[in-house]
Design an enzyme around this catalytic site. Structure first.
Site, PDB file in Angstrom:
ATOM      1  N   HIS A 196       3.742   2.168   2.678  1.00 46.64           N
ATOM      2  CA  HIS A 196       4.036   0.707   3.393  1.00 46.64           C
ATOM      3  C   HIS A 196       4.426  -1.067   2.380  1.00 46.64           C
ATOM      4  O   HIS A 196       3.138  -1.666   1.459  1.00 46.64           O
ATOM      5  CB  HIS A 196       2.354   0.037   3.663  1.00 46.64           C
TER       6      HIS A 196
ATOM      7  N   GLU B 111       0.802  -1.566  -0.270  1.00 44.80           N
ATOM      8  CA  GLU B 111       0.152   0.330  -0.215  1.00 44.80           C
ATOM      9  C   GLU B 111       1.369   1.425   0.565  1.00 44.80           C
ATOM     10  O   GLU B 111       1.959   0.841   0.978  1.00 44.80           O
ATOM     11  CB  GLU B 111      -0.709  -0.297   1.299  1.00 44.80           C
TER      12      GLU B 111
ATOM     13  N   GLU C 153      -3.005  10.811   3.392  1.00 44.50           N
ATOM     14  CA  GLU C 153      -4.346  10.679   4.673  1.00 44.50           C
ATOM     15  C   GLU C 153      -4.666  11.735   5.298  1.00 44.50           C
ATOM     16  O   GLU C 153      -3.070  12.614   5.935  1.00 44.50           O
ATOM     17  CB  GLU C 153      -3.886   9.992   5.919  1.00 44.50           C
TER      18      GLU C 153
END
Length: 478
Positions: free
Chosen positions: A247, A231, A236
């Site tokens: 990630h 990911e 965010e």
């Protein structure tokens, strides 16, 4: 993401979950959302669309009745005695995007509403960018940049307007799971680095074995299986804080995990196949407390542009990913990402060295390096990743990891604990849903292409960030 996404409120009449068969009650029509490919020197419009994740959809008996296969936070035991039988017995239906989910798309602009009161109350949503009617648009961004505009002015503490990439299958998993008859057209195949257990169907079968309802969310639960994959969190954010976070994982594509390979919280967190923590760049966490927010350098009271550049070691599409750089543009001015002001950490971009220094300075486990670091993240992009856009609240940690002080068992003044100005008592889903149902996030003007092709890098620079970027840390131009 930094938490499992348990995002919907369902009624006993409409169970908004994922499925593998296809229902016929509501036609599925993908809303248009134009994007632009700037790879050839001039940006050209693409007739892309969006599709709603299958986890939000009505799941009912496939025999022509409207009996729910999932109600509240439990599967129907008669229709779903096991995962394979449930896949055969249950069908997912088309979506009423605006009426039921508060999703509005026009031209190149997408707005997601937090709480929508239709036949039932829906909370949050997650959509994917499509290329054609049957497959997700696949992004390969090594030696490229990705740009979009965003309006987070209506997102308070506790909400996360997230735009990111997931190493999902282009067809939603149909080719590898013959029991999956719905595919990307109905938003199947989700996975992320948190290896979420709340996905109702994984690899073509229901996650009903071992399923238990959530203790603090009457409409969510978790099964024995988790859905793991790499990911890249481009964005965010709410109006208070933002972070971008790779990630990586040690696997290829989606893995239906069990046991310690899921890396569930507790003793197994760092035993899993994915880096759940990631290596984040949150300006506030890095000591720049006046950079992002209403009235600040990046003024969140009005829209702005977010540019992310994926730099490779040899400046080619096949080189190893070596750096992720961030640029903002607002009111016609380029705003460089601020350099770290945290003791022991230098740089204004994500590199393996930055991540190692940050983990050491903050006392965090460097699972990022264990999972392969930026090289592994780049390999995911080389295989292709799916664009995800969502809005959600956090039943696991109240989004404190994004905008407050976290973790709760650490001194708020310890390095890396403060991530934003929101209090530790904020972000509770029951409060956010009751007090901010009309919260929205708007994503628009999605562009991708060669470095320097998606924005005017010659625009007048904004006021310098809190700390000057290090030598060589500037954004690249075409």
């Amino acid at each position: 993401m930094s938490t499992t996404r348990s995002l919907t409120i369902l009624s006993s009449l409409l169970a908004l979950v994922s499925a593998q068969q296809v229902g016929t009650n509501t036609p599925e029509t993908h809303p248009a959302l134009k994007s632009q490919d700037c790879s050839a020197g001039a940006c050209k419009n693409l007739d892309t669309t969006i599709v709603l994740d299958s986890n939000w959809r009505w799941l009912h008996s496939s025999n022509g009745s409207t009996a729910n296969c999932y109600t509240g936070n439990t599967f129907n035991e008669e229709l779903c005695p096991d995962g394979e039988t449930c896949a055969a017995n249950c069908a997912v239906d088309g979506a009423k995007y605006t009426e039921t989910y508060g999703i509005k798309s026009a031209g190149s602009e997408l707005t997601l509403k937090f709480v929508t009161q239709g036949e039932s109350a829906n909370v949050g949503s997650r959509v994917y960018l499509m290329e054609g009617a049957e497959e997700y648009k696949m992004f390969k961004l090594k030696n490229k940049e990705f740009t979009f505009d965003v309006d987070v002015s209506k997102l308070p503490c506790g909400l996360n307007g997230a735009l990111y990439f997931s190493e999902m299958a282009a067809d939603g998993g149909m080719s590898t799971a013959p029991t999956n008859k719905a595919g990307a057209k109905y938003g199947t195949g989700y996975c992320d680095a948190q290896c979420p257990h709340d996905i109702k169907f994984i690899d073509g079968k229901a996650n009903s074995d071992g399923w238990s309802g959530s203790a603090n969310d009457k409409n969510a639960g978790s099964g024995a299986l988790g859905a793991c994959c790499a990911e890249m969190d481009i964005w965010e954010a709410n109006s208070m804080s933002t972070a971008f976070t790779p990630h990586p994982c040690s696997i290829t594509g989606l893995k239906a995990c069990t046991g310690s390979e899921c890396g569930d919280d507790g003793a197994d967190r760092y035993a899993g196949v994915c880096d759940k923590d990631g290596c984040d760049y949150n300006a506030f966490r890095m000591g720049n407390k006046e950079f992002y927010g209403a009235g600040m350098t990046v003024d969140t009271s009005k829209p702005f542009t977010v540019v992310t550049q994926f730099i490779t070691s040899d400046k080619t599409d096949t080189g190893d990913l070596s750096e992720i750089r961030r640029v903002y543009v607002q009111d016609g001015k380029v705003i460089e990402n601020p350099a770290s002001a945290a003791a022991g950490v230098t740089g204004n971009s994500i590199t393996d060295d930055f991540c190692a220094a940050q983990k050491k300075a903050f006392g965090d486990n460097n699972a990022f390096a264990t999972a392969g670091g930026l090289k592994a993240m780049g390999e995911s992009f080389e295989r292709g990743m799916v664009l995800v856009m969502s809005l959600w609240d956090d039943h696991a940690a109240n989004a404190l990891w994004l905008d407050s002080q976290y973790p709760l068992d650490k001194d708020p003044t310890a390095p890396g604990v403060a991530r934003g100005t929101c209090g530790r008592d904020t972000g509770k889903p029951e409060d956010v849903e009751a007090n901010h149902p009309d919260a929205t996030v708007t994503y628009s003007n999605i562009k991708f292409g060669a470095i320097g092709s998606t924005f005017d890098s010659a625009a007048a620079p904004a006021a310098p960030p809190a700390a000057a970027p290090p030598a060589g840390g500037k954004f690249l131009k075409a």
